[in-house]
Design an enzyme around this catalytic site. Sequence first.
Site, PDB file in Angstrom:
ATOM      1  N   PHE A  24       6.315   0.232  -0.533  1.00 54.05           N
ATOM      2  CA  PHE A  24       5.514   0.035   0.927  1.00 54.05           C
ATOM      3  C   PHE A  24       4.121   0.681   0.810  1.00 54.05           C
ATOM      4  O   PHE A  24       4.031   1.985   0.684  1.00 54.05           O
ATOM      5  CB  PHE A  24       6.356   0.561   1.892  1.00 54.05           C
ATOM      6  CG  PHE A  24       5.843   0.208   3.145  1.00 54.05           C
ATOM      7  CD1 PHE A  24       6.060  -1.117   3.655  1.00 54.05           C
ATOM      8  CD2 PHE A  24       5.026   1.017   3.829  1.00 54.05           C
ATOM      9  CE1 PHE A  24       5.415  -1.421   5.141  1.00 54.05           C
ATOM     10  CE2 PHE A  24       4.706   0.973   5.073  1.00 54.05           C
ATOM     11  CZ  PHE A  24       4.894  -0.533   5.740  1.00 54.05           C
ATOM     12  N   SER A  28      -4.554   2.724   1.716  1.00 52.31           N
ATOM     13  CA  SER A  28      -5.564   1.927   0.895  1.00 52.31           C
ATOM     14  C   SER A  28      -4.707   0.831   0.030  1.00 52.31           C
ATOM     15  O   SER A  28      -5.144   0.127  -0.578  1.00 52.31           O
ATOM     16  CB  SER A  28      -6.402   3.057  -0.084  1.00 52.31           C
ATOM     17  OG  SER A  28      -5.319   3.625  -0.899  1.00 52.31           O
ATOM     18  N   GLU A  99      -2.581   8.680  -6.173  1.00 47.87           N
ATOM     19  CA  GLU A  99      -2.121   9.270  -4.948  1.00 47.87           C
ATOM     20  C   GLU A  99      -1.766  10.927  -5.036  1.00 47.87           C
ATOM     21  O   GLU A  99      -0.956  11.241  -4.457  1.00 47.87           O
ATOM     22  CB  GLU A  99      -0.583   8.626  -4.617  1.00 47.87           C
ATOM     23  CG  GLU A  99      -0.941   7.226  -4.224  1.00 47.87           C
ATOM     24  CD  GLU A  99      -2.055   6.716  -3.016  1.00 47.87           C
ATOM     25  OE1 GLU A  99      -1.924   7.470  -2.398  1.00 47.87           O
ATOM     26  OE2 GLU A  99      -2.395   5.777  -3.481  1.00 47.87           O
TER      27      GLU A  99
END
Length: 189
Positions: A24, A28, A99
């Site tokens: 999910f 960005s 990330e």
Amino acid sequence: MSVNTIAINQRLNRFDGHEEIWLFGYGSLIWKVDFPYLERRPARIHGWVRRFWQGSHDHRGTAEAPGRVATLIAEPNAICAGMAYRIAPAVFDHLDMREKNGYLREVVGIEFKSGETVDGLIYIAGPENEAFLGHASDAEIAAQIARSRGPSGLNRDYLTHLADALRDMGEQDAHVFAIERHLNAGLAI
Ligand code: SIN
């Protein structure tokens, strides 16, 4: 301060032997899709709100002058709209790198527009990570975004791409749209 969560995420894994996993995206990951996916579907999660409370030292700011990007804050009864992607576990090698500045993979219940639900993964940068900046007023956040840029480009592009993507999906986000209004007002001066 910047951090690096790659090794922690690889240790956490959370794939549970699955050959395909739902991811999910709420920031960005909604509008910058630089990874292969098998399917994508608009979706939402419960109990979380989107906030520009995470520092970006590696994408939309620098170590000396961090930008601000989205993370999620737990809030009972809240709903956060985003995009779910069905991906192969190997894709997380790239995503963990992207990330890495404070985001950890967590398991989350994802609800599609059809009402169908599935468990998937999400990247959350919690208040304990060293790049977390926390609460500021909408105007302060907009001002920081307006002056920040990093290796991935202008911080304001992150905000406006996200706001545009949410509008395209027919979704509301008072926090994102309020920052966008401040940003636009500042730019018009
Ligand atoms: C996400 O989009 O789901 C995570 C935060 C980001 O990469 O902006």
